[in-house]
Design an enzyme around this catalytic site. Structure first.
Site, PDB file in Angstrom:
ATOM      1  CG  LEU A  21     -13.920   1.873  44.889  1.00 16.81           C
ATOM      2  CD1 LEU A  21     -12.432   2.357  45.111  1.00 16.81           C
ATOM      3  CD2 LEU A  21     -14.560   2.939  44.569  1.00 16.81           C
ATOM      4  N   GLY A  22     -14.227  -2.048  42.466  1.00 18.05           N
ATOM      5  CA  GLY A  22     -14.596  -3.022  41.257  1.00 18.05           C
ATOM      6  C   GLY A  22     -13.503  -4.296  41.419  1.00 18.05           C
ATOM      7  N   GLY A  24     -10.969  -7.597  39.652  1.00 14.85           N
ATOM      8  CA  GLY A  24     -10.472  -8.030  38.466  1.00 14.85           C
ATOM      9  C   GLY A  24     -10.161  -9.504  38.606  1.00 14.85           C
ATOM     10  N   GLY A  25      -9.266 -10.032  37.943  1.00 15.45           N
ATOM     11  CA  GLY A  25      -8.719 -11.467  37.829  1.00 15.45           C
ATOM     12  C   GLY A  25      -8.170 -11.849  38.933  1.00 15.45           C
ATOM     13  CG  MET A  26      -4.341 -11.181  39.375  1.00 20.57           C
ATOM     14  SD  MET A  26      -4.363 -13.247  39.445  1.00 20.57           S
ATOM     15  CE  MET A  26      -3.064 -13.257  40.649  1.00 20.57           C
ATOM     16  CB  VAL A  29     -10.237  -1.983  44.055  1.00 21.12           C
ATOM     17  CG1 VAL A  29      -9.914  -0.782  44.517  1.00 21.12           C
ATOM     18  CG2 VAL A  29      -9.125  -2.619  43.109  1.00 21.12           C
ATOM     19  CE  LYS A  44      -5.260  -3.489  43.187  1.00 21.86           C
ATOM     20  NZ  LYS A  44      -4.254  -3.201  41.857  1.00 21.86           N
ATOM     21  CG  ASP A 137       3.105  -3.733  33.996  1.00 24.29           C
ATOM     22  OD1 ASP A 137       3.076  -3.683  32.503  1.00 24.29           O
ATOM     23  OD2 ASP A 137       1.871  -3.975  34.282  1.00 24.29           O
TER      24      ASP A 137
END
Length: 898
Positions: A21-22, A24-26, A29, A44, A137
């Site tokens: 699905l995508g 990121g930096g960490m 997903v 994730k 957050d």
């Protein structure tokens, strides 16, 4: 099979990966299918290079396990955490929708829509805070808005640990400060200790953005934004959007206070205020509000499993690499000027100090549910030559409970809940749902005592730490108390004192006198009256004005006097003493609990609300907070919500006292079978539990076996118990069996013990009338009516039905009907109110209403025997009543379970 960007692994455990699905930096997903439970999920993955720190990985697992316990429609659920292929994988609910940040790119939301989303978010936060979990957050990027228009909070327990939003600068100081700058609370930005109120500040930022389209603090750089967060007030929301209600602008203003103490007490308070604002707008419908039931199951929309925009928005803190502009949350354009630059220096200095280790408290230590400790009675071995040895156990108990109350994260079980039970320490601890218990032993010879304190794990029976042994003088209870406090602190090294400067400040002779008074108070029926105890406690208070226990004992005595006499002056004296004690220890949980009980007893519900809010901020996660809020809702006649909260409390901590309260609420709502099951569960663990026996006797009186009810009350009275309701209910049981002469004695005893009780006066009046003494009965009915006026809550349904019966017997029929209608309006499901309403309607000749209420009472479990009382004679000629009466099964066939 190794993973590549084009070809993810086919399986992770039982999860079949469908597509990416995508990324990121960490991490990345994926959409996956749970082949065992037949559902779609989101996976994730945390990249191995970002999870090499084993401590960080363990912290991640611990926080994921905690977050997995959150079951609420407004929170994206975490199902599992796996260690596979050298990485951690978080398995989450797959959510359809778009982030709130993305929706805000077009400007502020419709006001009603924004408030409904904020209401749902605050409910989700309240659920998490109740379990000791703080988000840290919270921001628009971490809120998914489903196609049905509902809010789902992402990344509970995770975002604050390892991930950050690649679309916005984030401050990171040696792992101490993580989070999105514009939505941080000041205490988070400065590396201070966080609790649930930090989330409330972030909620205020989010709400400000949602209803104005502007960010209250966003500047041109992270440092400028931090400066604004920490030092500058935001423009009032109503100035930015004049269409906002003033109530909403004021709420946002309080949420964004720099000082956490000035923010709302908790998320439930915020939820209630948003509800009120929505009602003012005509946009709130309880039927559409999403809530959780007793088991935490969804009662709103079904779980969403379509991934329409998940590739872009599954997690703001690990946003997939897609090309789109940063959300257009517009910055606050207020200039800082020279004053802002000066504060900028201060903020930067604080940041440097935090990085250097000055702020050593870890940011990632949320308030967890407290450790519940059952304090066992002291074992005493004393030689005959030890002076006043009988005072020593009381001294130990007082010192131990006070010392435990002073420790953070410790919640001692109320002494009366422990000491009323029989059995081994482990059995008692399990009955009160305590995770551990504390034993104390005193071996005294002549002038010296050897004391030993031990912590024991309830489930395993193993000692927790080394027992603490110490020697104290046998003739000096004051020295014993100080020694207990010192050694108990050493026994709980992981729980620092709430107030390390608070010491036992009392003259030795006053402390000894206090122990004598406390012992007299605990022994009901002692030679000293409660008023005498209060007066002597006042003497100690005057001589030792910093001795907290003297204030509390005096207040306890006046509260017990008020419980019997219902005199407002005694309640005022108790509250006055508690207020004076608050100046010594403002946040003492024991003191606050007494204040709450006093306000609730006196019908002062707004004051009780303030105390509950304060307690929740001091001891977040303590189940007693749920109990108190449920009791408060019950006093406000919000019975469905009260029952829901009490069920949650019983789930979290099934102690006998909570189960007993829950049984009362279940019966009050007509769930008689559940109420009986709860009481029998308590008695299966402790067959001599007097409070559970009393509650069972009352349940049998109203819905079951009347003869058994009478036997239990006679057993309780014979064991030395002298509670007023034992006499009253024994009299009712005898009256229902037609023994009016036998009922007179317990009713007279009840009135003697509690002369200000309108219910006891009414029962006595009824008996006198049934025995053929009309003049005496009218006099007692008039007294009952007068006592109803003196009740702290004269409009409570239970008081209104007593008033209605007295009025009906006195011939004031229209007033009686008005009182009954008011009671039914407040408590339409309450079986007792329904029965007593049918009785009043029968007395005044309104047969149709009497039959209607009787039918509902019988359906709720009231047994036919109650309708054999002479008050229903006028109905026996009415065919509708006869048909109804004959149609109902006998108590023996349905066991009173309507």
């Amino acid at each position: 099979m190794s993973e590549t960007p084009e070809q993810p692994p086919e399986h992770i455990g039982r999860y079949r990966i469908v597509n990416r699905l995508g990324a990121g930096g960490m991490g990345a997903v994926f959409k996956a299918y749970d082949e065992q439970l037949d559902r779609w999920v989101a996976l994730k993955k945390i990249h191995p290079e970002n999870a090499e720190d084993q401590r960080a990985r363990e912290r991640l697992r611990r926080e994921a396990r905690a977050a997995a316990g959150l079951k609420h429609p407004a929170i994206v659920g975490i199902y599992d955490i796996l260690d596979a292929q050298g990485s951690d994988w978080i398995i989450m609910e797959l959510v359809d929708g778009d982030t709130l940040a993305h929706r805000l790119e077009e400007g502020s939301l419709d006001l009603a829509q924004g408030l409904r989303l904020a209401h749902e978010i605050s409910e989700g936060l309240a659920e998490a805070h109740d379990k000791g979990i703080v988000h840290r957050d919270l921001k628009a990027e971490n809120i998914i808005v489903t196609p049905g228009g509902h809010a789902k909070i992402l990344d509970f327990g995770l975002a604050k640990k390892l991930w950050h939003d690649s679309s916005e600068p984030t401050l990171s100081l040696e792992g101490k400060v993580l989070g999105t700058v514009r939505s941080m609370s000041p205490e988070q930005a400065l590396g201070g200790k966080l609790d649930h109120r930090s989330d409330l500040f972030s909620l205020g930022t989010l709400l400000y953005e949602a209803v104005t389209g502007n960010s209250p603090f966003l500047g041109a750089s992270p440092v400028e934004t931090l400066t604004r967060v920490c030092t500058l007030p935001q423009p009032p929301a109503r100035e930015v959007n004049p269409e906002l209600p003033q109530k909403l602008s004021d709420l946002i203003e309080r949420l964004l206070q720099k000082d956490p103490e000035k923010r709302p007490a908790n998320a439930r308070t915020v939820s209630s205020e948003l509800e009120e604002i929505l009602r003012d707008l005509g946009s709130f419908s309880p039927a559409l509000a999403r809530t959780t039931g007793a088991t935490g199951a969804h009662t709103g929309l079904p779980p969403t499993v379509i991934d329409k925009s998940l590739a872009e928005h599954l997690s703001s803190s690990d946003a997939p690499t897609v090309q789109r502009p940063i959300p257009a949350v517009r910055p606050n354009t207020t200039t800082t000027g020279g004053r802002g630059r000066r504060w900028l220096v201060v903020v930067l200095a604080l940041i440097v100090l935090a990085a250097a280790g000055w702020f050593t408290r870890s940011l990632w230590q949320p308030e967890m549910p407290p450790v519940y400790v059952a304090v066992m009675p002291t074992q005493l071995e004393a030689a005959d030559d030890v002076p006043e040895a009988h005072l020593l156990p009381s001294g130990i108990r007082t010192a131990v409970n006070n010392s435990l109350l002073s420790l953070r994260g410790i919640s001692p079980v109320s002494p009366e809940h422990v000491e009323s039970l029989q059995g081994s320490p482990a059995e008692i601890a399990r009955s009160v749902a305590a995770g551990e218990y504390l034993t104390s032993k005193l071996v005294c010879r002549f002038r010296s005592c050897q004391a030993t304190l031990s912590r024991v794990d309830t489930e395993t029976g193993q000692l927790k730490g080394q027992p603490k042994s110490f020697e104290v003088p046998a003739d000096d209870p004051y020295a014993l108390a100080r020694a207990v406090t010192l050694h108990l602190n050493r026994l709980y090294p992981e729980h620092p004192p709430r107030n390390p400067n608070l010491v036992l400040d009392v003259r030795e002779e006053d402390y000894e006198q206090y122990l004598r008074l406390r012992r007299a108070y605990d022994q009901r029926g002692s030679a000293m009256s409660d008023r005498e105890i209060a007066q002597e406690a006042a003497e100690i208070r005057r001589e030792s004005p910093r001795f907290l226990e003297a204030y509390l004992l005096e207040a306890d005595a006046y509260l017990r006097i008020h419980e019997l006499d219902r005199t407002e002056a005694d309640l005022d004296l108790a509250l006055q003493r508690l207020e004076e004690a608050s100046r010594l220890v403002p946040d003492d949980p024991n003191l606050l609990q007494r204040k709450f009980n006093a306000f609730l007893e006196g019908g002062r519900l707004e004051e009780a609300q303030h105390v509950v809010d304060r307690m929740e901020s001091i001891t977040p996660g303590d189940t007693e907070n749920l109990v108190n809020r449920a009791r408060l809702l019950g006093a406000r006649q919000e019975h469905d919500r009260a029952l829901q909260l009490m069920r949650r409390a019983a789930e979290q901590r099934p102690s006998w006292s909570i189960l007993s309260r829950l049984s009362f609420m279940e019966a009050e709502q007509g769930h008689v079978h559940r109420a009986r099951e709860l009481l029998e569960a308590i008695l299966s663990r402790d067959e001599d539990n007097s409070q559970a026996l009393s509650r069972l006797a009352q349940l049998e009186l109203e819905f079951g076996d009347i003869a058994r009810s009478a036997e239990i009350y006679q057993q309780l009275i014979g064991s030395g118990e002298s509670m007023t309701n034992y006499y009253s209910n024994l009299g009712l049981a005898l009256m229902l069996q037609g023994d009016y002469e036998g009922a007179m004695e317990p009713f007279l005893q009840a009135v003697e013990v509690s002369p200000q009780s309108p219910a006891d006066r009414l029962n006595l009046a009824d008996t006198l009338k049934l025995l053929g003494h009309p003049d005496e009965s009218r006099e007692e009915y008039a007294k009952a009516l007068g006592l109803c006026d003196q009740e702290p809550q004269p409009d409570h349904p239970a008081v209104l039905t007593i008033r209605a019966q007295a009025l009906a017997h006195l011939g004031r029929e229209s007033e009686a009907v008005d009182a009954v209608r008011s009671a039914l309006q407040q408590a339409p499901k309450n079986p007792g109110v329904l029965f007593e309403s049918s009785l009043v309607y029968a007395l005044v000749g309104e047969h149709f209403s009497a039959i209607s209420c009787a039918e509902q009472a019988l359906d709720a479990g009231y047994q036919k025997r109650w309708y054999e009382l002479p008050w229903f004679d006028s109905l026996r000629k009415v065919s509708g009543f006869r048909v109804l009466f004959e149609a109902q099964p006998s108590p023996s066939s349905n066991n009173g379970e309507g």
